[in-house]
Design an enzyme around this catalytic site. Structure first.
Site, short mmCIF file in Angstrom:
data_model
loop_
_atom_site.label_atom_id
_atom_site.label_comp_id
_atom_site.label_asym_id
_atom_site.label_seq_id
_atom_site.Cartn_x
_atom_site.Cartn_y
_atom_site.Cartn_z
N GLY A 250 0.81 -1.21 0.00
CA GLY A 250 0.00 0.00 0.00
C GLY A 250 0.84 1.26 0.00
N ASP A 251 1.94 1.26 0.75
CA ASP A 251 2.85 2.40 0.77
C ASP A 251 3.48 2.61 -0.61
OD1 ASP A 251 2.33 2.38 3.53
OD2 ASP A 251 4.00 1.01 3.86
#
Length: 302
Positions: A250-251
């Site tokens: 997600g990052d």
């Protein structure tokens, strides 16, 4: 300049155990130490994609010194505030037949150091980008996202927020440039279970009505949906690959989206690069590098 804030960074000790056994001494087949924390992950992937950023936050003890040095070795500019006591936490991540984690609590953060962090973010100005991501440790006030964004309100700083339900909902009034809930988090915000892409789009638009400019909804193996401030809706399926890592995908999507938009001004390309970066990390043992991301981006463009 892009700035990332990691309120509770870490050293991540990642070990592979081929045949994990309960109540026994287990031997690792591989082990690595990385600079961890969601904002730090974003900074590393931005560096891989050729964008300069400055990582902000707090560090303590010898682990904090090592964490900051690792980020610099990855090409990140850093400006962490040293704490008088404690040590930057160590998170243990075990990869076996299934994955599990043991995350440290982190050091006490005094008011003086919080004030110093506000001074650094107060210096941001029009054209700068601020990434706020991750949970808030119990040693910090739970409204620190709101306080930081309120102080920057009206300055023309574009703020990206990747946080859990309550943290995210409370900052929408400050009109973040983009937010990135996943489809499950999106449903939880409204007390519903989302079962179709149409429903995801409907509720993403509700977040826009509440103040968000762009809403990027990640859907794991189903890709991502972007409801853009232009009124357009973009969808991307992920490239094919074997998922081996659940940490940092997600990052990486956040970093890819920002890099894509800042380089091109196109939300379609931002979503494409974000999806490629997130998938590349999911297909590798840690954060993906430029080559892995560009290889998947090439597949998506065919």
């Amino acid at each position: 300049m892009i700035y990332t804030v990691t309120f509770n960074p870490s050293l991540d000790y990642v070990v592979q155990v081929e045949h994990f056994q309960k109540d026994a001494v287990n031997r690792t087949s591989s082990e690595y130490v990385y600079a961890g924390g969601k904002g730090n992950n974003v900074a590393v992937v931005l560096s891989e994609l050729g964008l300069a950023s400055r990582a902000l936050g707090f560090r303590a003890g010898f682990t904090g010194v090592a964490m900051e040095q690792m980020l610099r070795e990855y090409g990140c500019d850093t400006d962490f505030i040293p704490l008088p006591e404690g040590m930057t936490r160590i998170n243990v991540k075990v990869k076996a037949a299934s994955e599990f984690e043991i995350n440290g609590q982190g050091p006490l953060i005094p008011e003086e150091q919080i004030r110093q962090l506000f001074e650094k973010t107060d210096a941001l100005d029009s054209g700068d980008v601020l990434v706020l991501s991750g949970s808030i440790p119990n040693t910090l006030p739970d409204d620190i996202y709101e306080r930081m964004m309120k102080r920057l309100d009206g300055k023309g700083v574009r703020i990206a927020v990747d946080a859990t339900q309550d943290l995210l909902l409370k900052v929408l009034k400050y009109h973040p440039f983009f937010i990135k809930p996943n489809n499950h988090e999106l449903g939880e915000m409204f007390g519903v279970t989302l079962t179709s892409e149409e429903e995801i789009i409907t509720y993403a638009k509700k977040l826009q009505e509440m103040g968000a400019c762009n809403v990027l909804v990640s859907m794991a193996g189903d890709g991502a949906i972007l409801v853009a401030e232009t009124g357009e809706v973009f969808q991307r399926r992920p490239p094919k690959g074997v998922v081996v890592n659940s940490v940092g995908a997600g990052d990486s999507m956040v970093a890819g989206f920002l890099a894509g938009y800042l380089k091109s001004g196109s939300y379609a390309y931002a979503l494409q690069l974000g999806t490629a970066a997130g998938s590349a990390t999911a297909f590798t043992s840690w954060l993906a590098g430029r080559e892995e991301i560009e290889a998947l981006l090439g597949q998506m463009e065919q």
